[in-house]
Scaffold this motif. Structure first.
Motif, PDB file in Angstrom:
ATOM      1  N   LEU A   1      49.384  35.884  52.516  1.00 17.96           N
ATOM      2  CA  LEU A   1      49.789  36.668  51.348  1.00 17.96           C
ATOM      3  C   LEU A   1      48.808  37.823  51.205  1.00 17.96           C
ATOM      4  CD1 LEU A   1      51.389  37.202  48.740  1.00 17.96           C
ATOM      5  CD2 LEU A   1      49.906  35.548  47.576  1.00 17.96           C
TER       6      LEU A   1
ATOM      7  N   GLU B   1      53.340  38.691  43.826  1.00 18.31           N
ATOM      8  CA  GLU B   1      52.252  37.863  44.357  1.00 18.31           C
ATOM      9  C   GLU B   1      52.037  36.614  43.497  1.00 18.31           C
ATOM     10  OE1 GLU B   1      51.741  41.985  45.874  1.00 18.31           O
ATOM     11  OE2 GLU B   1      52.187  41.111  43.929  1.00 18.31           O
TER      12      GLU B   1
ATOM     13  N   ARG C   1      51.680  42.747  39.697  1.00 13.75           N
ATOM     14  CA  ARG C   1      51.414  41.637  40.621  1.00 13.75           C
ATOM     15  C   ARG C   1      52.399  40.478  40.395  1.00 13.75           C
ATOM     16  NH1 ARG C   1      49.659  44.629  43.723  1.00 13.75           N
ATOM     17  NH2 ARG C   1      47.481  45.008  44.277  1.00 13.75           N
TER      18      ARG C   1
ATOM     19  N   PHE D   1      47.527  41.359  49.284  1.00 10.42           N
ATOM     20  CA  PHE D   1      47.539  42.144  48.043  1.00 10.42           C
ATOM     21  C   PHE D   1      47.248  43.602  48.395  1.00 10.42           C
ATOM     22  CE2 PHE D   1      47.436  38.076  46.203  1.00 10.42           C
ATOM     23  CZ  PHE D   1      47.554  38.134  44.833  1.00 10.42           C
TER      24      PHE D   1
END
Length: 267
Positions: free
Chosen positions: A189, A30, A27, A191
């Protein structure tokens, strides 16, 4: 159960809990976007909004929690309010909850919203409002969501809003009117679900913190990661499966230790 074995199983179960780790595997992109957004808007005193989407267990809340911890000193000059919308009695419950966190006097209905708007457009530090489980605020006419996402666009606003939800299309489906404004919709955004490789690395990194021989075999971790990534890509599910496996092994070892014959041939 030998004390050492007991310790290694206890440690393994502890590291497999879904707590926020020091570094989130898979991640990095992100986390970087979240950190950049907070620096640009909170530290740069630019009001704005960010909509974070992704299925359960894809690291949304964990990533934001990690970034808020890492940037704690940088954000010290601003006010941070974190609300879990699941804990609110109704969508409109977000307004009294926010007013309470900001120390505003008790008010009702439209007066409460006017009081909040006045506070958020007056002189003062930037306010970072984080709303987890944002889809719980969907209501008839979406008046609650529209009110919240329009606040950063008020003249002299000092609000930075970050909303987290499972639905990818909430902004298109429920906040279509926002796109008509010159400032446009909130920044998005997403995920994606964790891949097999990412889940394997997460499990290996967690269990690597336990001293001694590996508690779970690498092939078993890869098998777990492959199964979970095929269904959901949910990291919490993968951690749960491995923790349950450790519990099963611990019970088996405990049983074998109790059943061992005593020295001297005693029954």
């Amino acid at each position: 159960l030998p004390p050492l074995a007991g310790t290694c199983y206890q440690q393994a179960k502890q590291v497999l809990h879904a707590a926020v780790p020091d570094r989130l595997q898979g991640r990095e992109r992100e986390t970087g976007i979240l950190r950049q957004f907070l620096r640009e808007h909170v530290l740069g005193r630019r009001p704005g909004s960010l909509y974070v989407s992704g299925a359960p267990g894809t690291g949304k809340t964990a990533c934001l929690s990690r970034v808020l911890l890492d940037c704690k000193d940088e954000l010290a000059g601003s006010r941070t309010v974190v609300l879990n919308c699941m804990a609110l009695g109704s969508p409109h419950g977000v307004f009294p909850a926010l007013a309470q966190h900001l120390g505003l006097p008790v008010a009702t209905g439209r007066e409460r919203i006017r009081s909040l708007e006045k506070h958020l457009t007056a002189q003062g530090p930037m306010v970072l409002l984080v709303l987890d489980e944002l889809d719980q605020l969907e209501s008839k006419g979406q008046d609650v969501l529209y009110t919240l996402f329009e606040w950063p666009r008020l003249p002299s606003s000092r609000l930075v809003l970050v909303g987290l939800a499972n639905a990818l299309d909430l902004t298109d489906r429920s906040l279509a009117r926002l796109a008509a404004h010159p400032a446009g919709s909130p920044q998005l955004l997403h995920f994606p679900p964790y891949t097999k490789e990412q889940l394997t690395r997460i499990l290996q990194e967690r269990l690597g913190q336990v001293a001694g021989d590996p508690v779970l075999d690498t092939a078993a971790l890869q098998f777990c990661a492959r199964k979970v990534s095929a269904v959901s890509g949910d990291a919490r599910k993968a951690l749960d499966v491995c923790r349950r496996a450790v519990e099963v092994v611990e019970l088996e070892v405990r049983g074998q230790t109790l059943l061992k014959p005593l020295p001297g041939g005693e029954s």
